[in-house]
Design an enzyme around this catalytic site. Structure first.
Site, PDB file in Angstrom:
ATOM      1  N   HIS A   1      36.912  26.319  48.594  1.00 37.22           N
ATOM      2  CA  HIS A   1      37.215  27.635  48.017  1.00 37.22           C
ATOM      3  C   HIS A   1      37.164  27.672  46.499  1.00 37.22           C
ATOM      4  O   HIS A   1      37.592  28.654  45.905  1.00 37.22           O
ATOM      5  CB  HIS A   1      38.604  28.112  48.452  1.00 37.22           C
ATOM      6  CG  HIS A   1      38.754  28.330  49.918  1.00 37.22           C
ATOM      7  ND1 HIS A   1      38.658  29.578  50.503  1.00 37.22           N
ATOM      8  CD2 HIS A   1      38.977  27.461  50.924  1.00 37.22           C
ATOM      9  CE1 HIS A   1      38.837  29.458  51.813  1.00 37.22           C
ATOM     10  NE2 HIS A   1      39.035  28.182  52.101  1.00 37.22           N
TER      11      HIS A   1
ATOM     12  N   LYS B   1      44.914  41.162  41.751  1.00 41.45           N
ATOM     13  CA  LYS B   1      44.585  39.784  42.133  1.00 41.45           C
ATOM     14  C   LYS B   1      45.483  38.878  41.305  1.00 41.45           C
ATOM     15  O   LYS B   1      46.123  39.347  40.366  1.00 41.45           O
ATOM     16  CB  LYS B   1      43.116  39.475  41.850  1.00 41.45           C
ATOM     17  CG  LYS B   1      42.669  39.859  40.431  1.00 41.45           C
ATOM     18  CD  LYS B   1      41.170  39.633  40.213  1.00 41.45           C
ATOM     19  CE  LYS B   1      40.331  40.693  40.876  1.00 41.45           C
ATOM     20  NZ  LYS B   1      39.063  40.240  41.399  1.00 41.45           N
ATOM     21  N   ARG B   2      45.524  37.564  41.633  1.00 42.06           N
ATOM     22  CA  ARG B   2      46.307  36.668  40.798  1.00 42.06           C
ATOM     23  C   ARG B   2      45.823  36.761  39.349  1.00 42.06           C
ATOM     24  O   ARG B   2      44.641  37.018  39.093  1.00 42.06           O
ATOM     25  CB  ARG B   2      46.166  35.227  41.314  1.00 42.06           C
ATOM     26  CG  ARG B   2      46.930  34.978  42.613  1.00 42.06           C
ATOM     27  CD  ARG B   2      48.419  35.159  42.422  1.00 42.06           C
ATOM     28  NE  ARG B   2      48.962  34.089  41.636  1.00 42.06           N
ATOM     29  CZ  ARG B   2      49.629  33.043  42.123  1.00 42.06           C
ATOM     30  NH1 ARG B   2      49.878  32.959  43.420  1.00 42.06           N
ATOM     31  NH2 ARG B   2      50.084  32.105  41.327  1.00 42.06           N
TER      32      ARG B   2
ATOM     33  N   LYS C   1      39.492  35.341  35.889  1.00 44.76           N
ATOM     34  CA  LYS C   1      39.366  36.672  36.511  1.00 44.76           C
ATOM     35  C   LYS C   1      39.299  37.782  35.452  1.00 44.76           C
ATOM     36  O   LYS C   1      38.950  38.912  35.741  1.00 44.76           O
ATOM     37  CB  LYS C   1      40.525  36.913  37.469  1.00 44.76           C
ATOM     38  CG  LYS C   1      40.560  35.938  38.663  1.00 44.76           C
ATOM     39  CD  LYS C   1      41.783  36.187  39.543  1.00 44.76           C
ATOM     40  CE  LYS C   1      41.968  35.145  40.634  1.00 44.76           C
ATOM     41  NZ  LYS C   1      41.128  35.398  41.830  1.00 44.76           N
TER      42      LYS C   1
ATOM     43  N   THR D   1      38.093  38.530  47.945  1.00 44.80           N
ATOM     44  CA  THR D   1      38.201  39.279  49.199  1.00 44.80           C
ATOM     45  C   THR D   1      38.767  40.671  48.920  1.00 44.80           C
ATOM     46  O   THR D   1      38.511  41.610  49.668  1.00 44.80           O
ATOM     47  CB  THR D   1      39.109  38.549  50.216  1.00 44.80           C
ATOM     48  OG1 THR D   1      40.256  38.048  49.522  1.00 44.80           O
ATOM     49  CG2 THR D   1      38.373  37.400  50.867  1.00 44.80           C
TER      50      THR D   1
ATOM     51  N   LYS E   1      38.037  44.626  50.352  1.00 43.56           N
ATOM     52  CA  LYS E   1      39.059  45.598  50.784  1.00 43.56           C
ATOM     53  C   LYS E   1      38.851  46.924  50.055  1.00 43.56           C
ATOM     54  O   LYS E   1      38.993  48.001  50.646  1.00 43.56           O
ATOM     55  CB  LYS E   1      40.458  45.034  50.542  1.00 43.56           C
ATOM     56  CG  LYS E   1      40.743  43.791  51.407  1.00 43.56           C
ATOM     57  CD  LYS E   1      41.952  42.977  50.930  1.00 43.56           C
ATOM     58  CE  LYS E   1      41.937  41.596  51.590  1.00 43.56           C
ATOM     59  NZ  LYS E   1      42.898  40.653  50.973  1.00 43.56           N
TER      60      LYS E   1
END
Ligand code: 26Q
Length: 843
Positions: free
Chosen positions: A386, A577-578, A583, A685, A689
Site C-alpha cells: 500500500h 483524508k489523513r 497529500k 479511496t 467515494k
C-alpha cells in the site's frame, strides 16, 4: 429490496406484542423480518437484555435493543454459512489486517438484511425515530484510514459475493484517538469505544491460543532421532477471539470478522498466587493485556516500538493457529491441502511475520520438512503493498526482532540463505543486487525488511492502483519483479456502494432506483444507465435537488460542531483524508489564501462563492502535519470573520473525521480534492467515494486518480500538476522552490501573508515553519504545482457558474464510477489470486 429469506413465515401481527414476554414463538422473536416481529424483538431485548423499566428508557437503550435484535437475525445465517463451508470443504479467504475500520454497524446490517423499513416501522410503533436511534451508535475506530477502511469494504463485498472468508485482526481496546480542536490546534483524546459495550461481537473465551514471546531456542533430538528446534519463551500470553458477523447484501451469506484480544495465561497467575507472589501475577496480567490495548497511529516517527511488533505477531499467530486447527478438523484434511483450502492475504507488511510463523508452525509444531513447508507457505500467501514511500516501508531492528522472536529470526536467516542462493543462480556476479534483495538490511544498523519477507513468501504481490503497481515493479520491488515477473499484478482498490452510496446518500439511492431501476447496488456498472438522463433538464434538476439536500444536512452538522454557517447554494470544495505533507492539504490552503488576497486587493471583485472543507487526523508525533491543521484553522478564522471576503468564501476544519461523519461529507461534495504529489498516493479511496456521489475531481495523475479520469473522461476531470516522471526529473535536476516564488508574484504574496502573521494576530512564528519548509526543503513539490493548480481552480469556478454544464459532468462522474466498486476488486482478488468461488448458503 425484500428481506433476505424469511426464516419463519408466521403471519405478521399475530404474535407481535410490545411486551416481549408475550411475543409468541421465540423463533419469530429471534428471526422474524417483519415490523411486528422486530417490534416484539426490541421489546423483548429491552426486558431481557437491557433490563431497564420503561420509565428510564432512553434512545441508547433502544439502540442496544435493536442492535441485539438485528444481530439475532444474522445468527442463523452466520452459523449456516460457517457450517456450509466446513461441510463442503470450500476454499476460504483469510484477510489478515492489523486494521479494520468498520464504521457504525446498525444501519449497514439493516440495509444488507433488507429490513430498514420494517425497523423504522417497528421503532415508530414504540414511539422512536430510527434516525435518532442510528445516531446513538459510535464507531470502532480500529484503523488509521485508507488501509483499514479498505479491509472493511472488502469484507462487505466478500459476503455480498458469497465468498467464504474470515477477516482476522486485533480488538484494540482503544482505537484511533478522537480529535478535538482547541485554539485551532489538534488535541488528541482517548477513544474508549468499548465503554458503552459492543452489541455486535460475541466473545469466544474457549477459542484461545497461546502466544510465546522472547526467550531462546534449543536444539533437541526427537523420538525418531531427528534434530529439531524448540522455542523456550520468556513470556506466554494468550489471545481470545471476539467474532463479529459480516452480513452480505441480499444474500444469506454471513461471514466472520475475528478480532483477537490479549489475556494473561491463568496458570501463570495461579502459580504466582500459590507461591505467594500475587502482585507479580497481577503485574504480568497487566503487561499481557497491554498487547491489544491501543492502535498505533501511522506516520509516527517512533513507530519502531517493541509493543507494535508484539501486536503484529500476536494477531498473526492466533490467526494461523486458528486456521490450522480448523483445517485439521475439517474432514481430517492433510496439511498438504492447505493452499487448496485457504488463501491468506497480507494487508501490507503489518502481518508479514506470518510467513515465518507459518513455517515455524509447520516445521516445529507439525514436523514437516523445510521444502514442503516452504512450498505450502508460498502457495498460501498473497501480499498487497500500500505504499511506495521509502520511509513507510516497515523494517525491524535486528536486535529488537531477535530478542522478541528468536526462532523467527533463525527461520528468516534460513529463508534468506536459500533465497539469495536462487538470486545468485539467476544473476551471477551481481553481489550488489544480492545486497539490495536480502531480507536483512544493512543501512543504519541491521534490520529485517518486512516487504522483502512478504514478497519472497507470497505467490502473488499486488499494488492497489494501476500506476502504483507499475511503480512497484520499477522502484521498490524492481529486483523482485525481475526475478519473478509472474508474481506481480494489480488490483485497483474499490469501495462498497452499500455504505458509501445507499446508506449515506438515501436521496441519490431513491433517484437511482427510480431512474435506472434497482440492481445497480450489486452491479455498479449499471450506473452507466444514467447517461441517458444527462440531457433531461427535469432529471438534472432532481439531481441538483438531491445534492442540495445533502449539503443542507452537512451544513447543519458543520454548524453544530464548529459554529460556522454554510450556505448550501455555495460550491462545497472538500479535502478529507489523513493530514500528510504528501497529500498536500497546504496546497489547497495556498489557493484559499490566493483568493483571499485577490478579494482584499480588488474591492468589487466577484467570485463564485465556495465553502472549503477539510477533515482529517494528524499523527500525534507528526509536528508538521499538526501545524498544517493550525494553518487551516487560522486561515479559516480570519476568512470567516472578514466581511470583505466571507460573502464569497468560508473555510471549515471538520473535527474528528471518521466513518460516521464521512457519511455526511461525501454525498455533499461538489468538488473532490485529490492533489497529492504524483507517485506518492498509492491509490486513494476517498477519491472513489466522492466520484460515486457525483463530485467532480480536481487532481493530479496519482494513484487511482489516473483511472478515475480514464473512466470519467478527461473532459469531466480537472487535471493539474506534474506527472510522476516529471516529478522525478525535477528532483534529479535539483528542485529549487525559490525559482517558482521569483516567477510568480501572487505566490510570493500568498507566502508572505502566511508567514507574516496575517492569519495569526501578527504572530509570525506560528505558520512560518510550514512556509519555510515549502521554500527550503519540500520533497513534495508544492510550489512546483502551485500555478497549475490555481489556474485549474479558476476553470473549476468558471464551469461551476453554469449549472447545467456542472450537473452534466456530475451525472457522468457517477454514471462512470462503476469500476470503483469493491465488488469488482474482490472479484479480481478471487479470480486472479485466491481461487475462491461463490458458495450460496441455504437455510
Ligand atoms: C506501521 C508501523 C507502525 C505503526 C503504524 C504503521 C502503519 C499503520 C497504518 C502504517 C501505515 C498504515 C496505513 C496506511 C494506509 O492507509 N495506506 C493507504 O492505503 C489505502 C488503501 O490501499 C490507499 O488507498 C492509500 O493510498 C494508502 O495511503
Amino acid at each position: 429490496m425484500t428481506p433476505v429469506t424469511d426464516l419463519v413465515n408466521a403471519p405478521s401481527g399475530q404474535s407481535a406484542q410490545v411486551n416481549g414476554a408475550q411475543a409468541g414463538p421465540t423463533g419469530q422473536t429471534r428471526t422474524g423480518m417483519t415490523a411486528d416481529a422486530l417490534r416484539a424483538a426490541v421489546s423483548d431485548h429491552l426486558v431481557y437484555s437491557i433490563a431497564r423499566p420503561p420509565a428510564v428508557l432512553r434512545a441508547e437503550h433502544y439502540y442496544r435493543a435493536l442492535a441485539l435484535a438485528v444481530r439475532d437475525r444474522m445468527q442463523k445465517r452466520w452459523m449456516a454459512t460457517t457450517q456450509d463451508w466446513l461441510d463442503l470443504s470450500a476454499k476460504v479467504t483469510c484477510y489478515l489486517s492489523a486494521e479494520f475500520l468498520m464504521g457504525p454497524q446498525l444501519g449497514n446490517n439493516l440495509l444488507n438484511l433488507g429490513i430498514e423499513d420494517a425497523a423504522r416501522q417497528a421503532l415508530a410503533d414504540l414511539g422512536q425515530d430510527l434516525d435518532e436511534i442510528l445516531d446513538c451508535e459510535g464507531e470502532p475506530g480500529l484503523g488509521n484510514g485508507g488501509l483499514g477502511r479498505l479491509a472493511a469494504c472488502y469484507l462487505d463485498s466478500l459476503a455480498t459475493l458469497e465468498r467464504p472468508s474470515i477477516g482476522y485482526g486485533i480488538r484494540y481496546e482503544f482505537g484511533i484517538f478522537k480529535q478535538e480542536i482547541a485554539e485551532g490546534w489538534q488535541v488528541e483524546k482517548t477513544d474508549n469505544w468499548l465503554v458503552h459495550g459492543n452489541p455486535w461481537e460475541i466473545d469466544k473465551p474457549d477459542a484461545s491460543y497461546l502466544v510465546n514471546w522472547g526467550g531462546h531456542t534449543e536444539q533437541y533430538t526427537d523420538v525418531t532421532g531427528k534434530l529439531r528446534v524448540r522455542w523456550v519463551p520468556q513470556r506466554v500470553l494468550k489471545g481470545v477471539s471476539y467474532d463479529t458477523p459480516v452480513q452480505g447484501y441480499g444474500v444469506n451469506t454471513c461471514n466472520t470478522l475475528t478480532l483477537w484480544s490479549a489475556r494473561a495465561v491463568e496458570s501463570f497467575a495461579l502459580d504466582a498466587f500459590n507461591t505467594g507472589d500475587f502482585y507479580k501475577a497481577v503485574d504480568e496480567e497487566v503487561v499481557s493485556e497491554t498487547v491489544s490495548k491501543v492502535l498505533y497511529p501511522n506516520d509516527e516517527p517512533e513507530a519502531g516500538k517493541r509493543l507494535r511488533l508484539l501486536q503484529q505477531y500476536f494477531f498473526v499467530t492466533c490467526s494461523l493457529q486458528d486456521i490450522l486447527s480448523i483445517h485439521l478438523q475439517r474432514a481430517q484434511l492433510p496439511l498438504s491441502a492447505l493452499p487448496d483450502k485457504w488463501a491468506i492475504q497480507l494487508n501490507d507488511t503489518h502481518p508479514s511475520i506470518a510467513v515465518a510463523e507459518l513455517m515455524r508452525l509447520l516445521i516445529d509444531e507439525h514436523q514437516l520438512g523445510w521444502d514442503e513447508a516452504w512450498d505450502l507457505t508460498v502457495r498460501t500467501f498473497g501480499y498487497t503493498n500500500h505504499t511506495l514511500l521509502p520511509e513507510a516501508l516497515e523494517t525491524w531492528p535486528l536486535r529488537i526482532f531477535g530478542e522478541a522472536l528468536p526462532r523467527h529470526l533463525e527461520l528468516i536467516y534460513e529463508i534468506n540463505e536459500r533465497f539469495l542462493t536462487e538470486v545468485r543462480a539467476r544473476f551471477p556476479d551481481d553481489e550488489e543486487r544480492v545486497g539490495r534483495m536480502s531480507l536483512i538490511g544493512e543501512e543504519g544498523g541491521k534490520s529485517v525488511r518486512m516487504a522483502h519477507l512478504a514478497t519472497v513468501g507470497s505467490h502473488a504481490v499486488n499494488g492497489v492502483a494501476a500506476l502504483h503497481s507499475e511503480l512497484l515493479k520499477s522502484s521498490v520491488l524492481k529486483d523482485f519483479y525481475e526475478l519473478w515477473p509472474e508474481r506481480f499484478g494489480n488490483v485497483t482498490n474499490g469501495v462498497t456502494p452499500r455504505r458509501f452510496l445507499a446508506l449515506s446518500n438515501p436521496g441519490l439511492r431513491g433517484l437511482l432506483d427510480e431512474s435506472i431501476g434497482p440492481g445497480w447496488l450489486t452491479d455498479l456498472v449499471r450506473l452507466r444507465g444514467l447517461e441517458s438522463f444527462v440531457d433531461d433538464p427535469a432529471f438534472r434538476a432532481r439531481w441538483r435537488e438531491v445534492k442540495r439536500a445533502n449539503k443542507s444536512r452537512l451544513a447543519e452538522y458543520v454548524h453544530s460542531t464548529t459554529g460556522i454557517e454554510l450556505d448550501p447554494t455555495w460550491m462545497f470544495d472538500v479535502q478529507v483524508k489523513r493530514i500528510h505533507e504528501y497529500k498536500r492539504q497546504h496546497l489547497m490552503v495556498l489557493h484559499i489564501v490566493a483568493l483571499y488576497h485577490r478579494l482584499k486587493t480588488n474591492p468589487g471583485l466577484v467570485i463564485p462563492p465556495r465553502a472549503f472543507l477539510f477533515g482529517g487526523k494528524a499523527a500525534p508525533g507528526y509536528t508538521m502535519a499538526k501545524r498544517i491543521i493550525k494553518m487551516i484553522t487560522a486561515v479559516g478564522a480570519t476568512v470567516n470573520n472578514d466581511p470583505d471576503v466571507n460573502r464569497y468564501m468560508k473555510v471549515v476544519f471538520l473535527p474528528n473525521f471518521n466513518v460516521k461523519n464521512a457519511h455526511l461529507v461525501y454525498p455533499a461534495a461538489n468538488l473532490s480534492e485529490q492533489i497529492s504529489t504524483a507517485g506518492k498516493e498509492a491509490s486513494g479511496t476517498g477519491n472513489m467515494k466522492f466520484m460515486i456521489n457525483g463530485a467532480l475531481t480536481i487532481g493530479t495523475l496519482d494513484g487511482a486518480n489516473v483511472e478515475i479520469r480514464q473512466e470519467a473522461g478527461a473532459e469531466n476531470f480537472f487535471l493539474f500538476g506534474l506527472t510522476e516522471d516529471q516529478v522525478e526529473a525535477v528532483k534529479a535536476e535539483g528542485y529549487r522552490p525559490q525559482s517558482f516564488v521569483e516567477r510568480d508574484p501572487e505566490l510570493a504574496a500568498v507566502l508572505e501573508l502566511l508567514a507574516g502573521g496575517t492569519f495569526t494576530h501578527g504572530d509570525s512564528e506560528v505558520l512560518r515553519p510550514v512556509v519555510d519548509n515549502l521554500i527550503h526543503h519540500d520533497p513534495f513539490l508544492v510550489l512546483a504545482d502551485y500555478r497549475s493548480y490555481v489556474d485549474r481552480q479558476a476553470e473549476v469556478s468558471r464551469v461551476w457558474l453554469d449549472d447545467d454544464v456542472w450537473s452534466r459532468m456530475s451525472i457522468r462522474n457517477t454514471a462512470r464510477s462503476g469500476k470503483f466498486s469493491s465488488d469488482r476488486a474482490i472479484r479480481e482478488y478471487c479470480d486472479e489470486i485466491w481461487g475462491v468461488g461463490p458458495m450460496s448458503v441455504d437455510l
